[in-house]
Design a protein around this motif. Structure first.
Motif, PDB file in Angstrom:
ATOM      1  N   TYR A 137     121.927  67.645 -52.174  1.00 24.87           N
ATOM      2  CA  TYR A 137     122.168  66.256 -52.554  1.00 24.87           C
ATOM      3  C   TYR A 137     122.317  65.352 -51.340  1.00 24.87           C
ATOM      4  CZ  TYR A 137     122.425  68.570 -56.947  1.00 24.87           C
ATOM      5  OH  TYR A 137     122.090  69.349 -58.027  1.00 24.87           O
ATOM      6  N   ASN A 154     126.388  65.370 -58.673  1.00 17.05           N
ATOM      7  CA  ASN A 154     125.151  66.152 -58.700  1.00 17.05           C
ATOM      8  C   ASN A 154     124.326  65.816 -59.936  1.00 17.05           C
ATOM      9  OD1 ASN A 154     127.172  67.431 -60.336  1.00 17.05           O
ATOM     10  ND2 ASN A 154     125.948  69.294 -60.362  1.00 17.05           N
ATOM     11  N   GLU A 205     120.557  64.192 -60.410  1.00 17.94           N
ATOM     12  CA  GLU A 205     119.544  64.906 -61.187  1.00 17.94           C
ATOM     13  C   GLU A 205     119.028  64.059 -62.354  1.00 17.94           C
ATOM     14  OE1 GLU A 205     118.219  67.684 -60.405  1.00 17.94           O
ATOM     15  OE2 GLU A 205     119.613  68.648 -59.024  1.00 17.94           O
ATOM     16  N   LEU A 212     126.670  74.611 -57.197  1.00 16.01           N
ATOM     17  CA  LEU A 212     126.189  73.366 -56.590  1.00 16.01           C
ATOM     18  C   LEU A 212     125.922  73.548 -55.094  1.00 16.01           C
ATOM     19  CD1 LEU A 212     127.764  69.870 -57.142  1.00 16.01           C
ATOM     20  CD2 LEU A 212     127.512  70.727 -54.827  1.00 16.01           C
ATOM     21  N   ARG A 236     131.702  70.405 -57.954  1.00 15.16           N
ATOM     22  CA  ARG A 236     131.574  71.858 -57.854  1.00 15.16           C
ATOM     23  C   ARG A 236     132.581  72.593 -58.737  1.00 15.16           C
ATOM     24  NH1 ARG A 236     132.031  75.076 -52.225  1.00 15.16           N
ATOM     25  NH2 ARG A 236     134.231  74.699 -52.660  1.00 15.16           N
ATOM     26  N   LEU A 294     131.167  65.520 -54.311  1.00 13.79           N
ATOM     27  CA  LEU A 294     130.449  66.743 -54.675  1.00 13.79           C
ATOM     28  C   LEU A 294     131.411  67.914 -54.846  1.00 13.79           C
ATOM     29  CD1 LEU A 294     127.320  66.378 -52.372  1.00 13.79           C
ATOM     30  CD2 LEU A 294     127.363  66.239 -54.872  1.00 13.79           C
TER      31      LEU A 294
END
Length: 281
Positions: free
Chosen positions: A43, A97, A101, A38, A32, A28
């Motif tokens: 998450y 992320n 999604e 983010l 970012r 992650l």
């Protein structure tokens, strides 16, 4: 080693041993860079939601291969995670992320989802840095179950694994020892560096040099001695006009790897960059 958002700090990662390197958090952190707003906690909660849904089902199953089957069914059939066969090189397929999604990804990002969910359920799923597409593996009673996260976690037999490896070995069919080596568990650092190298390749091919250079820099945060990343960052600096950075990186690359196959080409670019730098003063 974490910042206020709960994500790791890039500048602290080089000295972290692999067992302590957070896989989800660092993946992650990579995302970012592209998505500054983010929220990592969002998450982490998504993963926890997947785990909570599966907990009772998986706990009631004894055999690990059947546990994995239940996890794959939920992720790939019920939730709809899938390999992006249409736009494989879309960079969103590498940003975790966006995978959560869109529920689309490439082999390594889908493996990250599989691994994170499985491990939180007590199922010891590992990544496999296989030639070509990234895979996952699970120890079972009689050996190892190897699966393809890009194709809904489909199990792969020995013959198919040999066939998949063959084009990456100059056409040679790997023997048992070579295949076993390819199927060794990948370290967290290896996995994260492969994510970054995939992104670097996408951005380099698109001549998006700022993003390509950023990816090479992030590899060096994880592994400061990585020769390819040092060269790639230096060449990226050249493209974006950061001559001082280019001269430093490419000089170091040639000093450490004077006999590399591309040393002559890099030396030529370094000399040209030096002349350009001289003209600027």
């Amino acid at each position: 080693m974490h910042d206020r958002s709960g994500l790791p700090d890039w500048n602290a990662l080089a000295g972290v041993d692999d067992a302590s390197l957070p896989l989800l958090g660092t993946a992650l952190l990579i995302a970012r860079d592209e998505y500054p707003a983010l929220d990592a906690r969002r998450y982490d909660a998504v993963v926890d939601g997947h785990v909570a849904h599966l907990h009772n089902t998986v706990s009631a199953i004894e055999h690990s291969a059947l546990k994995m089957q239940a996890i794959n069914r939920h992720l790939f059939e019920e939730l709809g995670y899938a390999g992006d066969h249409d736009e494989y090189y879309d960079p969103r397929n590498s940003y975790l992320n966006q995978v959560f999604e869109r529920r689309l990804g490439n082999p390594i990002s889908l493996a990250l989802v599989q691994m994170e969910v499985s491990r939180r359920l007590g199922v010891p799923l590992d990544g496999v840095s296989f030639p070509g597409h990234f895979l996952v593996r699970l120890p079972v009673d009689d050996g190892v179950l190897v699966m393809d996260p890009f194709n809904r976690g489909r199990p792969l037999g020995v013959d198919e694994l040999r066939e998949r490896a063959q084009p990456h070995l100059g056409g040679d069919v790997p023997d048992d020892d070579a295949l076993s080596t390819f199927l060794d568990p990948a370290s967290h650092r290896t996995i994260l560096m492969r994510v970054l190298r995939n992104l670097h390749g996408v951005y380099r091919d698109a001549q998006d040099w700022e993003r390509a250079t950023r990816c090479a820099d992030r590899v060096l945060k994880l592994s400061p001695e990585d020769a390819d990343a040092l060269r790639d960052r230096g060449l990226g600096y050249l493209q974006i006009g950061h001559l001082a950075g280019a001269l430093e990186d490419l000089s170091q690359y040639l000093s450490r790897h004077a006999h590399a196959a591309d040393a002559g080409e890099v030396r030529t670019q370094l000399i040209a960059a030096g002349r350009g730098s001289a003209r600027l003063h």
